[in-house]
Design a protein around this motif. Structure first.
Motif, PDB file in Angstrom:
ATOM      1  N   SER A 208       0.863  -1.182   0.000  1.00  0.00           N
ATOM      2  CA  SER A 208       0.000   0.000   0.000  1.00  0.00           C
ATOM      3  C   SER A 208       0.896   1.228   0.000  1.00  0.00           C
ATOM      4  CB  SER A 208      -0.916  -0.006   1.237  1.00  0.00           C
ATOM      5  OG  SER A 208      -1.722   1.143   1.277  1.00  0.00           O
ATOM      6  N   GLY A 209       1.141   1.766  -1.193  1.00  0.00           N
ATOM      7  CA  GLY A 209       2.089   2.865  -1.314  1.00  0.00           C
ATOM      8  C   GLY A 209       3.487   2.393  -0.975  1.00  0.00           C
ATOM      9  N   ASN A 210       4.127   3.045  -0.007  1.00  0.00           N
ATOM     10  CA  ASN A 210       5.470   2.650   0.431  1.00  0.00           C
ATOM     11  C   ASN A 210       5.432   1.731   1.646  1.00  0.00           C
ATOM     12  OD1 ASN A 210       6.731   4.243  -1.549  1.00  0.00           O
ATOM     13  ND2 ASN A 210       6.524   6.078  -0.272  1.00  0.00           N
ATOM     14  N   HIS A 211       4.253   1.233   1.983  1.00  0.00           N
ATOM     15  CA  HIS A 211       4.107   0.421   3.184  1.00  0.00           C
ATOM     16  C   HIS A 211       3.515  -0.946   2.852  1.00  0.00           C
ATOM     17  CE1 HIS A 211       3.945   4.679   4.489  1.00  0.00           C
ATOM     18  NE2 HIS A 211       4.597   4.248   5.563  1.00  0.00           N
ATOM     19  N   LEU A 212       3.659  -1.857   3.809  1.00  0.00           N
ATOM     20  CA  LEU A 212       2.970  -3.135   3.732  1.00  0.00           C
ATOM     21  C   LEU A 212       1.760  -3.078   4.655  1.00  0.00           C
ATOM     22  CD1 LEU A 212       5.933  -5.694   3.784  1.00  0.00           C
ATOM     23  CD2 LEU A 212       4.514  -5.041   1.846  1.00  0.00           C
ATOM     24  N   LYS A 213       0.656  -3.612   4.162  1.00  0.00           N
ATOM     25  CA  LYS A 213      -0.588  -3.587   4.927  1.00  0.00           C
ATOM     26  C   LYS A 213      -1.061  -5.019   5.145  1.00  0.00           C
ATOM     27  CE  LYS A 213      -5.388  -1.901   4.613  1.00  0.00           C
ATOM     28  NZ  LYS A 213      -5.428  -1.280   5.946  1.00  0.00           N
ATOM     29  N   LYS A 214      -1.482  -5.312   6.378  1.00  0.00           N
ATOM     30  CA  LYS A 214      -1.996  -6.642   6.689  1.00  0.00           C
ATOM     31  C   LYS A 214      -3.512  -6.639   6.564  1.00  0.00           C
ATOM     32  CE  LYS A 214      -1.963 -10.223  10.279  1.00  0.00           C
ATOM     33  NZ  LYS A 214      -1.519 -10.576  11.652  1.00  0.00           N
ATOM     34  N   ILE A 215      -4.036  -7.584   5.790  1.00  0.00           N
ATOM     35  CA  ILE A 215      -5.475  -7.718   5.605  1.00  0.00           C
ATOM     36  C   ILE A 215      -5.920  -9.073   6.138  1.00  0.00           C
ATOM     37  CG2 ILE A 215      -7.360  -7.833   3.922  1.00  0.00           C
ATOM     38  CD1 ILE A 215      -5.733  -6.014   2.128  1.00  0.00           C
ATOM     39  N   GLU A 216      -6.867  -9.061   7.054  1.00  0.00           N
ATOM     40  CA  GLU A 216      -7.411 -10.301   7.611  1.00  0.00           C
ATOM     41  C   GLU A 216      -8.436 -10.877   6.635  1.00  0.00           C
ATOM     42  OE1 GLU A 216      -6.264 -11.630  10.295  1.00  0.00           O
ATOM     43  OE2 GLU A 216      -5.089  -9.949  11.092  1.00  0.00           O
ATOM     44  N   SER A 217      -8.572 -12.197   6.629  1.00  0.00           N
ATOM     45  CA  SER A 217      -9.477 -12.839   5.673  1.00  0.00           C
ATOM     46  C   SER A 217     -10.926 -12.405   5.866  1.00  0.00           C
ATOM     47  CB  SER A 217      -9.364 -14.361   5.776  1.00  0.00           C
ATOM     48  OG  SER A 217      -9.689 -14.810   7.065  1.00  0.00           O
TER      49      SER A 217
ATOM     50  N   ILE B 128     -13.885  -9.222   0.784  1.00  0.00           N
ATOM     51  CA  ILE B 128     -15.144  -9.514   0.097  1.00  0.00           C
ATOM     52  C   ILE B 128     -14.928 -10.621  -0.922  1.00  0.00           C
ATOM     53  CG2 ILE B 128     -16.872  -8.611  -1.508  1.00  0.00           C
ATOM     54  CD1 ILE B 128     -16.558  -5.900  -0.182  1.00  0.00           C
ATOM     55  N   CYS B 129     -13.856 -10.483  -1.691  1.00  0.00           N
ATOM     56  CA  CYS B 129     -13.551 -11.505  -2.693  1.00  0.00           C
ATOM     57  C   CYS B 129     -12.108 -11.371  -3.143  1.00  0.00           C
ATOM     58  CB  CYS B 129     -14.489 -11.383  -3.903  1.00  0.00           C
ATOM     59  SG  CYS B 129     -14.193  -9.903  -4.909  1.00  0.00           S
ATOM     60  N   PHE B 130     -11.628 -12.427  -3.761  1.00  0.00           N
ATOM     61  CA  PHE B 130     -10.391 -12.414  -4.533  1.00  0.00           C
ATOM     62  C   PHE B 130     -10.818 -12.519  -5.994  1.00  0.00           C
ATOM     63  CE2 PHE B 130      -9.420 -14.304  -0.447  1.00  0.00           C
ATOM     64  CZ  PHE B 130      -8.232 -13.698  -0.076  1.00  0.00           C
ATOM     65  N   PHE B 131     -10.149 -11.785  -6.890  1.00  0.00           N
ATOM     66  CA  PHE B 131     -10.534 -11.872  -8.291  1.00  0.00           C
ATOM     67  C   PHE B 131      -9.302 -11.768  -9.185  1.00  0.00           C
ATOM     68  CE2 PHE B 131     -10.636  -7.353  -7.345  1.00  0.00           C
ATOM     69  CZ  PHE B 131     -10.172  -6.730  -8.498  1.00  0.00           C
ATOM     70  N   SER B 132      -9.435 -12.279 -10.381  1.00  0.00           N
ATOM     71  CA  SER B 132      -8.349 -12.217 -11.360  1.00  0.00           C
ATOM     72  C   SER B 132      -8.727 -11.255 -12.476  1.00  0.00           C
ATOM     73  CB  SER B 132      -8.057 -13.609 -11.926  1.00  0.00           C
ATOM     74  OG  SER B 132      -9.174 -14.107 -12.614  1.00  0.00           O
ATOM     75  N   ASP B 133      -7.710 -10.588 -13.000  1.00  0.00           N
ATOM     76  CA  ASP B 133      -7.917  -9.652 -14.095  1.00  0.00           C
ATOM     77  C   ASP B 133      -6.585  -9.461 -14.815  1.00  0.00           C
ATOM     78  OD1 ASP B 133      -9.386  -7.757 -15.673  1.00  0.00           O
ATOM     79  OD2 ASP B 133      -8.400  -6.151 -14.566  1.00  0.00           O
ATOM     80  N   ALA B 134      -6.600  -9.668 -16.121  1.00  0.00           N
ATOM     81  CA  ALA B 134      -5.397  -9.479 -16.945  1.00  0.00           C
ATOM     82  C   ALA B 134      -4.211 -10.270 -16.397  1.00  0.00           C
ATOM     83  CB  ALA B 134      -5.050  -7.998 -17.043  1.00  0.00           C
ATOM     84  N   ASN B 135      -4.450 -11.557 -16.098  1.00  0.00           N
ATOM     85  CA  ASN B 135      -3.400 -12.475 -15.631  1.00  0.00           C
ATOM     86  C   ASN B 135      -2.789 -12.071 -14.292  1.00  0.00           C
ATOM     87  OD1 ASN B 135      -3.549 -14.211 -17.908  1.00  0.00           O
ATOM     88  ND2 ASN B 135      -2.355 -12.743 -19.094  1.00  0.00           N
ATOM     89  N   ALA B 136      -3.521 -11.297 -13.491  1.00  0.00           N
ATOM     90  CA  ALA B 136      -3.074 -10.935 -12.143  1.00  0.00           C
ATOM     91  C   ALA B 136      -4.223 -11.192 -11.170  1.00  0.00           C
ATOM     92  CB  ALA B 136      -2.644  -9.478 -12.087  1.00  0.00           C
ATOM     93  N   SER B 137      -3.883 -11.286  -9.867  1.00  0.00           N
ATOM     94  CA  SER B 137      -4.894 -11.538  -8.844  1.00  0.00           C
ATOM     95  C   SER B 137      -4.969 -10.356  -7.884  1.00  0.00           C
ATOM     96  CB  SER B 137      -4.548 -12.816  -8.064  1.00  0.00           C
ATOM     97  OG  SER B 137      -4.523 -13.936  -8.919  1.00  0.00           O
ATOM     98  N   PHE B 138      -6.177 -10.125  -7.365  1.00  0.00           N
ATOM     99  CA  PHE B 138      -6.416  -8.967  -6.509  1.00  0.00           C
ATOM    100  C   PHE B 138      -7.321  -9.345  -5.337  1.00  0.00           C
ATOM    101  CE2 PHE B 138      -5.637  -7.525 -10.781  1.00  0.00           C
ATOM    102  CZ  PHE B 138      -4.764  -6.457 -10.627  1.00  0.00           C
ATOM    103  N   ILE B 139      -7.196  -8.546  -4.247  1.00  0.00           N
ATOM    104  CA  ILE B 139      -8.104  -8.605  -3.111  1.00  0.00           C
ATOM    105  C   ILE B 139      -9.038  -7.393  -3.175  1.00  0.00           C
ATOM    106  CG2 ILE B 139      -8.247  -8.267  -0.605  1.00  0.00           C
ATOM    107  CD1 ILE B 139      -5.710  -9.811  -0.270  1.00  0.00           C
ATOM    108  N   LEU B 140     -10.316  -7.613  -2.920  1.00  0.00           N
ATOM    109  CA  LEU B 140     -11.259  -6.517  -2.714  1.00  0.00           C
ATOM    110  C   LEU B 140     -11.692  -6.563  -1.252  1.00  0.00           C
ATOM    111  CD1 LEU B 140     -13.102  -4.212  -3.776  1.00  0.00           C
ATOM    112  CD2 LEU B 140     -14.837  -5.964  -4.189  1.00  0.00           C
ATOM    113  N   THR B 141     -11.450  -5.478  -0.503  1.00  0.00           N
ATOM    114  CA  THR B 141     -11.750  -5.467   0.924  1.00  0.00           C
ATOM    115  C   THR B 141     -13.113  -4.831   1.199  1.00  0.00           C
ATOM    116  OG1 THR B 141     -10.873  -3.276   1.477  1.00  0.00           O
ATOM    117  CG2 THR B 141      -9.280  -5.095   1.300  1.00  0.00           C
ATOM    118  N   ASN B 142     -13.558  -4.971   2.460  1.00  0.00           N
ATOM    119  CA  ASN B 142     -14.832  -4.377   2.858  1.00  0.00           C
ATOM    120  C   ASN B 142     -14.747  -2.855   2.986  1.00  0.00           C
ATOM    121  OD1 ASN B 142     -13.313  -4.214   5.170  1.00  0.00           O
ATOM    122  ND2 ASN B 142     -14.594  -5.600   6.374  1.00  0.00           N
ATOM    123  N   GLN B 143     -13.558  -2.293   2.775  1.00  0.00           N
ATOM    124  CA  GLN B 143     -13.393  -0.840   2.670  1.00  0.00           C
ATOM    125  C   GLN B 143     -13.410  -0.398   1.207  1.00  0.00           C
ATOM    126  OE1 GLN B 143     -13.215   1.128   5.480  1.00  0.00           O
ATOM    127  NE2 GLN B 143     -13.654  -0.818   6.513  1.00  0.00           N
TER     128      GLN B 143
END
Length: 245
Positions: free
Chosen positions: A144-153, A157-172
């Motif tokens: 997250s920018g210049n930092h690492l952010k911890k996200i709890e499961s 909301i979901c994990f999704f793939s797009d353009a051969n990459a994977s992403f997390i979508l959070t409740n924020q």
């Protein structure tokens, strides 16, 4: 799930690729010969499945299997049934005669899913019975920018793939890239909480507010209205069994 097709008749390979894509496979390559297949498997990570024709333009497929130990589930696709016994000596999980019957392909996928579920259930029962520490992945480090952010499961909301990459979508309603494929995540996450509805989405049960079942089953997730959460036709029955628990 990922797949490679080894088929020397290009039109037949393209038709089979379309059929597999409709079953939520990602086809990485169509390889028309022994030589091209040997080169591809030496240079790439092996897929989940290899669908392989036995007679190729420059020899039969056993030349490939004798030279490379393929780390994939092997399904033979051929117009010739005389090789069936020899094929199963190479640990094939199925043998589909051409032209490929879609219903037989569906049975093969269902059989594989049943075996996989059976193994997972046996493992989960053992974990509960022996009362050992939960091994499911419950947090993720993301940039997250210049930092690492911890996200709890439970924030996901979901994990999704797009353009051969994977992403997390959070409740924020924030998105972060993650260095894991959905196939890999599916094995690491608690199956009581997360479900792979199609090849693009792994969803968290707690954020599903309703189901909409018209021509297709769509999940209603209010915090992610920008996405269409459509359950794959082949996964609807398993999804409903999971969702009602």
């Amino acid at each position: 799930m990922t797949a490679v097709i080894i088929e020397d008749e290009i039109p037949a390979g393209k038709r089979f690729e379309k059929l597999l894509m409709n079953k939520d496979f990602v086809v990485l390559a169509i390889l028309p010969s022994v030589v091209s297949a040997l080169k591809w498997f030496e240079e790439n990570n092996h897929p989940d499945f290899v669908f392989i024709d036995i007679k190729l333009r420059d020899g039969n497929c056993f030349r490939i299997l004798d030279k490379i130990q393929i780390q994939s589930k092997i399904v033979f696709t051929t117009a010739y049934d005389e090789f069936a016994l020899k094929a199963f000596n190479y640990n094939a999980i199925d043998y589909l005669l051409k032209p490929i019957d879609e219903s037989k392909l569906d049975k093969m996928i269902s059989k594989y899913d049943a075996f996989k579920t059976g193994f997972a259930n046996a493992l989960n029962w053992k974990v509960l019975e022996e009362n050992i520490e939960n091994k499911f992945k419950t947090s993720f480090l993301v940039s997250s920018g210049n930092h690492l952010k911890k996200i709890e499961s439970h924030e996901v909301i979901c994990f999704f793939s797009d353009a051969n990459a994977s992403f997390i979508l959070t409740n924020q309603k924030r998105q972060f890239a993650i260095n894991n494929s959905l196939d890999n995540l599916e094995q690491k996450l608690d199956p009581e909480l997360f479900f792979r509805i199609n090849r693009k989405f792994l969803v968290n049960k707690k954020y599903i507010s309703a189901l909409k079942n018209e021509s297709q089953m769509v999940l209603q997730i209010p915090d992610a209205k920008e996405f269409d959460f459509v359950v794959s036709r082949l996964r609807i029955k398993t999804f409903l069994e999971w969702y009602k628990k």
